[in-house]
Design a protein around this motif. Sequence first.
Motif, PDB file in Angstrom:
ATOM      1  N   LEU A 174       0.848  -1.190   0.000  1.00 13.69           N
ATOM      2  CA  LEU A 174       0.000   0.000   0.000  1.00 13.69           C
ATOM      3  C   LEU A 174       0.884   1.239   0.000  1.00 13.69           C
ATOM      4  O   LEU A 174       1.800   1.358   0.809  1.00 13.69           O
ATOM      5  N   ILE A 175       0.595   2.164  -0.922  1.00 16.17           N
ATOM      6  CA  ILE A 175       1.233   3.484  -0.952  1.00 16.17           C
ATOM      7  C   ILE A 175       0.133   4.499  -0.681  1.00 16.17           C
ATOM      8  O   ILE A 175      -0.814   4.619  -1.471  1.00 16.17           O
ATOM      9  N   GLU A 176       0.225   5.240   0.421  1.00 17.61           N
ATOM     10  CA  GLU A 176      -0.902   6.070   0.850  1.00 17.61           C
ATOM     11  C   GLU A 176      -0.428   7.438   1.332  1.00 17.61           C
ATOM     12  O   GLU A 176       0.641   7.566   1.930  1.00 17.61           O
ATOM     13  N   GLN A 177      -1.273   8.460   1.059  1.00 19.73           N
ATOM     14  CA  GLN A 177      -1.014   9.822   1.536  1.00 19.73           C
ATOM     15  C   GLN A 177       0.376  10.311   1.124  1.00 19.73           C
ATOM     16  O   GLN A 177       1.096  10.913   1.909  1.00 19.73           O
ATOM     17  N   CYS A 178       0.753  10.060  -0.136  1.00 17.78           N
ATOM     18  CA  CYS A 178       2.057  10.499  -0.637  1.00 17.78           C
ATOM     19  C   CYS A 178       1.882  11.480  -1.795  1.00 17.78           C
ATOM     20  O   CYS A 178       0.915  11.383  -2.567  1.00 17.78           O
ATOM     21  N   VAL A 179       2.821  12.404  -1.919  1.00 18.70           N
ATOM     22  CA  VAL A 179       2.858  13.364  -3.024  1.00 18.70           C
ATOM     23  C   VAL A 179       4.147  13.127  -3.800  1.00 18.70           C
ATOM     24  O   VAL A 179       5.241  13.136  -3.213  1.00 18.70           O
ATOM     25  N   PHE A 180       4.027  12.911  -5.102  1.00 20.36           N
ATOM     26  CA  PHE A 180       5.191  12.651  -5.952  1.00 20.36           C
ATOM     27  C   PHE A 180       5.396  13.853  -6.877  1.00 20.36           C
ATOM     28  O   PHE A 180       4.589  14.090  -7.792  1.00 20.36           O
ATOM     29  N   LEU A 181       6.423  14.634  -6.608  1.00 22.07           N
ATOM     30  CA  LEU A 181       6.795  15.775  -7.438  1.00 22.07           C
ATOM     31  C   LEU A 181       7.982  15.335  -8.285  1.00 22.07           C
ATOM     32  O   LEU A 181       9.127  15.357  -7.841  1.00 22.07           O
ATOM     33  N   TRP A 182       7.696  14.921  -9.491  1.00 24.07           N
ATOM     34  CA  TRP A 182       8.689  14.255 -10.332  1.00 24.07           C
ATOM     35  C   TRP A 182       9.166  15.194 -11.428  1.00 24.07           C
ATOM     36  O   TRP A 182       8.385  15.641 -12.269  1.00 24.07           O
ATOM     37  N   GLY A 183      10.478  15.472 -11.421  1.00 19.95           N
ATOM     38  CA  GLY A 183      11.051  16.378 -12.412  1.00 19.95           C
ATOM     39  C   GLY A 183      11.585  15.700 -13.650  1.00 19.95           C
ATOM     40  O   GLY A 183      12.228  16.342 -14.483  1.00 19.95           O
ATOM     41  N   GLY A 184      11.353  14.384 -13.784  1.00 20.42           N
ATOM     42  CA  GLY A 184      11.845  13.678 -14.954  1.00 20.42           C
ATOM     43  C   GLY A 184      13.364  13.541 -14.923  1.00 20.42           C
ATOM     44  O   GLY A 184      13.995  13.573 -13.870  1.00 20.42           O
ATOM     45  N   ASN A 185      13.953  13.398 -16.106  1.00 22.89           N
ATOM     46  CA  ASN A 185      15.414  13.279 -16.244  1.00 22.89           C
ATOM     47  C   ASN A 185      15.934  14.363 -17.183  1.00 22.89           C
ATOM     48  O   ASN A 185      16.482  14.080 -18.256  1.00 22.89           O
ATOM     49  N   PRO A 186      15.780  15.637 -16.820  1.00 22.04           N
ATOM     50  CA  PRO A 186      16.121  16.727 -17.736  1.00 22.04           C
ATOM     51  C   PRO A 186      17.610  16.833 -18.043  1.00 22.04           C
ATOM     52  O   PRO A 186      17.987  17.415 -19.066  1.00 22.04           O
TER      53      PRO A 186
END
Length: 661
Positions: A464-476
């Motif tokens: 279970l993955i819960e109450q998480c925020v993923f701010l993903w900048g990629g691979n610039p």
Amino acid sequence: MITANFSGMSADETLVLSTGLWQYDTGQKLRISGVSGLSETTEVHFGIMKTDRAIVKTGGFDSQSNVLTVDIPNRFLELSDEIFGQIWVYIRESDTSAYTIRKIRIPIRKRKRPDDYVSPEDIPGKTQIETIVETYLEEHPSSINTVGMDNLSQNLKQSLALSTITSRNLLCTDMEQGKLFSTNGRNWDADSCTRSADFTPVEALTQYTFSRSESGYALAVFLYDNEKNMVSMIGMGANYTNTTFITPAGAAFLRFYSLSDSFEILYQLERGDSATEYQSPDFSETKMQLNENYMSGKTVQRLTPKMTDIYVSASFAQNEDGYGVTKFNTIYAANESITDNSEKNRYTIHVADGTYTDLQERYSGIDDSEREATNYCGIVCKDYVYYEGNVQNPANCVISWDGKTGFSGDIVYSNVSKKAPFHLSKIVRNSLHTHIKGFTFNCKNLRYCLHIETSGAGREIDWLIEQCVFLWGGNPDCTDITGLGSKAALGCGHSPLEHGRFKNCTVNASNGCAYLCHDNSNGTTRASGILSGADIRFENCNLSNGTIQCMSVKGDGLVDTPYVLSFDDCINIGSVALAISAPATQSAWKVEKGEEKAVKSNTYTKAETEQLITHSASLKESLSKKVTEITANSTNAQYPSALAVYNAIQTAIGGVENGSY
């Protein structure tokens, strides 16, 4: 909500639902449509497994859509034989006329009973034993009048014991990864073996037969005295399916291990000199104790797994009490300190508020050629170890990591392809029963924000993955990845029998790819006819219009047991692509999109908005660099379109900063 739609089906067909429920789920509903004759008086009968009874329910009927919605009884979901639960739709015309019009079969997936679970179907104010006693007296009304209370107590005691002891299989233990030392019978770590997690009581100088459903691997049975010191060991060669032995004097317990890493092999211990047909253990020792103590007036508490709490905070000093044992400065150090985790010995790592950059520092300048023996860079989760940050406000507990740190100049993907803050992996170590809650991941130039790879593990995986925020900048900054980066915020390889859930999460991917997954081959011994594919769910999540890609890469007939990806009460679900790669020739994935929730204004809290603004600054820098690259390497005809994309993204970022989103 489970939907049963009979449209286009003949009256004598049974509807088999591919999407089921978990054992001990509560508050579930069944919606029935496509059937003529439904009304508010239509009865739905839910068969209770292991009994000859059914619970009768009526529900709400919508005459305009011809849809009947009923509550699924919690009692219906308490029992599971890993077979289909039976449901009948029943019309009662009068007191003397009634008939069944439809039948539904729905899978109920077996799992462990939660410690705090109380059956809402129990009669208020009555214990389970009192209910059993009442049922017994109803079925034997003459008992009170024909026998004294002493005889009644004895007869009831025997009745209860007979009703609970049903299996010849005396084993009372689950399996876990590992081996046993041949010299003393103690635990020994071995990834390629499985062993019994606990001791099974036996009697001394008694004949037993130990058998298994699959040969091909050597196996050893160990016998112990009352102090659980090893008395003797009995070996079974790779080609043996059963062995008969007499326990030595002083024997009181038994354990065993197999050189196989499969959790699908069935084991049986029974009295006598021959192996009989396999029966599931009923773990009746506790039930017998319950019966005995009920008659003697004693109170029994149900045994629960041990849970140890470990705490992480950057403010912990090395000289304070508990440091290095229950207190750590980093999640990585806390996780690596755990060596005896198991289903019955669990850990929770509690992480204090703060911004954690220790992974960025630990792996600074390390690429694929220099990674650790674990094969991954980051926190490799462990089985039955749970990771919890701030579940009330994930923005206050941040894991920040730019994989480019420590490299001079531009980088390529192989510099960062093994890096992710968390890895759930079967390859390195079993980490397939866990949860991760309450974190914000502010990451770029990594493999993913979160990496899950179960590698055909072949056991009931539950995460279970819960109450998480993923701010993903990629691979610039990876020069060999085109555009803004092709890697996703969440990257997963899923397997048969896997059950995973993303709940109350936000996925914000600057490169536009939220979730990328692929199937894995069947690594179990379970035949395809009774095999189920992975069941992955997003519940109440914001996907920020990121794309979803499901890749089929295995050509071993997985389409017969499809992998199911579902979205329940989510917002901003992006486009879904079903991709195929050899040797697969067709997709094994089935995607179910429920109704999307309406997008509300002011969705983000103040703290979340501040995180997004911080994240957007790094995105601006990366985007500006990419536009410069495109401008330098593109024709004049291509440049305006690249600039238009850049300006559009800048406008979107500005919307976050000025509060219009």
